[in-house]
Enzyme design. Structure first.
Site, PDB file in Angstrom:
ATOM      1  N   CYS A 175      -3.768  12.642 -29.758  1.00  0.00           N
ATOM      2  CA  CYS A 175      -3.521  12.476 -31.204  1.00  0.00           C
ATOM      3  C   CYS A 175      -4.697  12.936 -32.075  1.00  0.00           C
ATOM      4  CB  CYS A 175      -3.167  11.025 -31.510  1.00  0.00           C
ATOM      5  SG  CYS A 175      -4.175   9.820 -30.655  1.00  0.00           S
TER       6      CYS A 175
ATOM      7  N   HIS B  32      -5.602   8.714 -38.172  1.00  0.00           N
ATOM      8  CA  HIS B  32      -6.925   9.000 -37.602  1.00  0.00           C
ATOM      9  C   HIS B  32      -7.700   9.886 -38.584  1.00  0.00           C
ATOM     10  CE1 HIS B  32      -5.580   7.196 -34.016  1.00  0.00           C
ATOM     11  NE2 HIS B  32      -5.532   8.218 -33.187  1.00  0.00           N
TER      12      HIS B  32
ATOM     13  N   ASN C   5      -1.376   9.420 -36.778  1.00  0.00           N
ATOM     14  CA  ASN C   5      -1.534   9.589 -35.325  1.00  0.00           C
ATOM     15  C   ASN C   5      -0.254   9.409 -34.533  1.00  0.00           C
ATOM     16  OD1 ASN C   5      -2.349   6.861 -36.339  1.00  0.00           O
ATOM     17  ND2 ASN C   5      -2.166   6.345 -34.177  1.00  0.00           N
TER      18      ASN C   5
HETATM   19  N1  NAP Z   1      -0.219   5.513 -29.602  1.00  0.00           N
HETATM   20  C1  NAP Z   1      -0.545   6.766 -29.968  1.00  0.00           C
HETATM   21  O1  NAP Z   1      -0.923   7.048 -31.129  1.00  0.00           O
HETATM   22  C2  NAP Z   1      -0.437   7.886 -28.977  1.00  0.00           C
HETATM   23  C3  NAP Z   1      -0.657   9.173 -29.433  1.00  0.00           C
HETATM   24  C4  NAP Z   1      -0.526  10.241 -28.553  1.00  0.00           C
HETATM   25  C5  NAP Z   1      -0.170  10.000 -27.244  1.00  0.00           C
HETATM   26  N2  NAP Z   1       0.034   8.741 -26.796  1.00  0.00           N
HETATM   27  C6  NAP Z   1       0.456   8.588 -25.394  1.00  0.00           C
HETATM   28  O2  NAP Z   1       1.830   8.178 -25.354  1.00  0.00           O
HETATM   29  C7  NAP Z   1       2.050   7.334 -24.218  1.00  0.00           C
HETATM   30  C8  NAP Z   1       2.607   5.999 -24.671  1.00  0.00           C
HETATM   31  O3  NAP Z   1       1.668   5.355 -25.499  1.00  0.00           O
HETATM   32  P1  NAP Z   1       2.041   4.006 -26.273  1.00  0.00           P
HETATM   33  O4  NAP Z   1       0.923   3.833 -27.219  1.00  0.00           O
HETATM   34  O5  NAP Z   1       3.421   4.067 -26.812  1.00  0.00           O
HETATM   35  O6  NAP Z   1       2.029   2.914 -25.064  1.00  0.00           O
HETATM   36  P2  NAP Z   1       2.706   1.480 -25.017  1.00  0.00           P
HETATM   37  O7  NAP Z   1       2.946   0.922 -26.370  1.00  0.00           O
HETATM   38  O8  NAP Z   1       1.890   0.682 -24.062  1.00  0.00           O
HETATM   39  O9  NAP Z   1       4.169   1.749 -24.328  1.00  0.00           O
HETATM   40  C9  NAP Z   1       4.320   2.104 -22.991  1.00  0.00           C
HETATM   41  C10 NAP Z   1       5.800   2.370 -22.657  1.00  0.00           C
HETATM   42  O10 NAP Z   1       5.889   2.831 -21.313  1.00  0.00           O
HETATM   43  C11 NAP Z   1       6.727   1.943 -20.554  1.00  0.00           C
HETATM   44  N3  NAP Z   1       6.183   1.772 -19.213  1.00  0.00           N
HETATM   45  C12 NAP Z   1       5.045   1.132 -18.835  1.00  0.00           C
HETATM   46  N4  NAP Z   1       4.895   1.166 -17.493  1.00  0.00           N
HETATM   47  C13 NAP Z   1       5.975   1.823 -17.008  1.00  0.00           C
HETATM   48  C14 NAP Z   1       6.429   2.155 -15.694  1.00  0.00           C
HETATM   49  N5  NAP Z   1       5.726   1.825 -14.588  1.00  0.00           N
HETATM   50  N6  NAP Z   1       7.603   2.840 -15.572  1.00  0.00           N
HETATM   51  C15 NAP Z   1       8.333   3.184 -16.656  1.00  0.00           C
HETATM   52  N7  NAP Z   1       7.962   2.864 -17.927  1.00  0.00           N
HETATM   53  C16 NAP Z   1       6.795   2.209 -18.107  1.00  0.00           C
HETATM   54  C17 NAP Z   1       6.748   0.635 -21.318  1.00  0.00           C
HETATM   55  O11 NAP Z   1       7.955  -0.023 -21.000  1.00  0.00           O
HETATM   56  P3  NAP Z   1       8.118  -1.639 -20.927  1.00  0.00           P
HETATM   57  O12 NAP Z   1       8.153  -2.144 -22.335  1.00  0.00           O
HETATM   58  O13 NAP Z   1       9.402  -1.785 -20.209  1.00  0.00           O
HETATM   59  O14 NAP Z   1       6.936  -2.156 -20.156  1.00  0.00           O
HETATM   60  C18 NAP Z   1       6.698   1.143 -22.754  1.00  0.00           C
HETATM   61  O15 NAP Z   1       7.989   1.540 -23.146  1.00  0.00           O
HETATM   62  C19 NAP Z   1       0.704   7.225 -23.495  1.00  0.00           C
HETATM   63  O16 NAP Z   1       0.658   8.196 -22.485  1.00  0.00           O
HETATM   64  C20 NAP Z   1      -0.303   7.524 -24.603  1.00  0.00           C
HETATM   65  O17 NAP Z   1      -1.515   8.011 -24.097  1.00  0.00           O
HETATM   66  C21 NAP Z   1      -0.081   7.665 -27.637  1.00  0.00           C
END
Ligand code: NAP
Length: 343
Positions: free
Chosen positions: A146, A239, A321
């Site tokens: 991001c 950000h 972001n």
């Molecule tokens: N937040 C940002 O601004 C941002 C920006 C760019 C990229 N990212 C990337 O996007 C991705 C998600 O980030 P996030 O911030 O949304 O994370 P998050 O809020 O922690 O959400 C994680 C998601 O993945 C699922 N998950 C976790 N463990 C799993 C497994 N073993 N098998 C299948 N599903 C699973 C969770 O499902 P449950 O609810 O069922 O546990 C939830 O839906 C990451 O790779 C992060 O680096 C984030």
């Protein structure tokens, strides 16, 4: 006809916004919502959600993320918001059959995977030919980290106009970047945390791939100096980054500013649904609360441009972001895939 989409990681910070933005996008219909074993089988609307959704979305049952979703659902494209350690395998398995547009870091640096910002390096989609040669019928494209996106959106026009010798950046990153359960309120309120795990490494390597040249089925990485220091601040979304840049060729402040102002890319030329009219908005003092929603969250805002020495400038860049830095980026990547008939 609308493309049929799955959202992987649909209950998370990024996944929930995917579901929201795709439910409002004219090119895609959500066919499948998937997450982990923890929430699989539950009604989407019974989870802890941060947006309002139409009833038909709230009533969907969450599937367990695996390649088996292709047996149960008719899907053209999967949007992935999975943690990187989970994403690696399942995204590659799905890409053998369908298109995958992902936010996750797992495949960003793979030699045959485009790390894509449609305004910056659409020609890198040529890497998909390598994926097809290894037998994939689908494809895999990734968007950058991001904070990398906000930076590289501004570096691209500067590189084209003046060349880049060295970049130093200090970020002030929002808490939403850490995910739904990411940073505890006791850690971040009334505080600044000058450390984000693995973020500086991503910011130091991804811009060189994004701004690298594509020929003979490969990307040759750009060679400018790149140093990042990443900080978490108590802002919800947006950000902000302080950039110090040394150019190859000298410019006036007016020329520098004009390069940013006039930046356009293929999403603007082809009028893609998620493309902002102006990829870079200029403001005197960019700030998350005031400017993160410009261009529906898809514009980056730049300002505080000062020439500090010959060929050397400082400026600030800022963007939403979870929209330009994540979900909007991934949807724009998919729109470009469709526009260029990879889908
Ligand atoms: N937040 C940002 O601004 C941002 C920006 C760019 C990229 N990212 C990337 O996007 C991705 C998600 O980030 P996030 O911030 O949304 O994370 P998050 O809020 O922690 O959400 C994680 C998601 O993945 C699922 N998950 C976790 N463990 C799993 C497994 N073993 N098998 C299948 N599903 C699973 C969770 O499902 P449950 O609810 O069922 O546990 C939830 O839906 C990451 O790779 C992060 O680096 C984030």
């Amino acid at each position: 006809m609308k493309m049929k989409a799955a959202v992987l990681g649909a209950t998370g910070m990024v996944g929930q916004r995917f579901v929201k933005m795709l439910s409002e996008n004219d090119w895609f219909d959500i066919e499948c919502i998937a997450a982990s074993k923890r929430t699989a089988g539950t009604r989407y609307g019974d989870n802890d959600l941060g947006f309002e959704y139409p009833d038909d979305i709230l009533d969907m049952t969450i599937a367990e993320t695996s390649k088996n979703i292709l047996k149960e659902y008719d899907i053209d494209i999967a949007f992935s918001a999975l943690p990187a350690d989970v994403a690696g395998q399942v995204e590659a398995e799905l890409a053998e059959k369908i298109a995958v547009s992902t936010n996750s870091a797992a495949h960003r640096m793979d030699a045959d995977v485009p790390l894509l910002i449609p305004e910056v390096n659409p020609e890198h989609l040529g890497l998909i030919d390598l994926q097809r040669k290894k037998g994939w019928n689908g494809c895999l494209v990734t968007n950058p980290n991001c904070s990398t996106i906000m930076l590289v959106m501004t570096l691209k026009p500067l590189m084209d106009a003046f060349g880049i010798k060295d970049v130093k950046v200090a970020t002030m990153q929002a808490v939403s970047g850490a995910g739904f359960t990411g940073v505890s309120s006791m850690a971040i309120l009334d505080n600044v945390i000058p450390y984000i795990g693995k973020e500086e490494q991503k910011m130091e390597r991804e811009p060189k791939k994004l701004l690298g040249s594509f020929s003979n089925d490969a990307v040759s990485f750009a060679t400018f100096g790149m140093t990042a220091l990443c900080t978490r601040v108590p802002v919800i979304d947006g950000h902000t980054e302080s950039v110090f840049i040394e150019l190859e060729r000298d410019a006036t402040e007016e020329e520098f500013t004009e390069a940013l102002r006039s930046f356009r890319g293929i999403p603007q030329d082809r009028n893609l649904p998620s493309a902002p009219k102006r990829p870079i908005e200029l403001r005197d003092i960019p700030q998350p609360r005031m400017h993160r929603d410009l261009g529906n969250g898809m514009s980056v805002t730049a300002g505080r441009i000062v020439k500090v020495a010959p060929r050397t400038f400082k400026y600030v860049t800022m963007g939403h972001n979870t929209i330009r830095g994540a979900v909007g980026a991934s949807i724009l990547n998919a729109e470009l895939l469709k526009e260029l008939e990879y889908l």
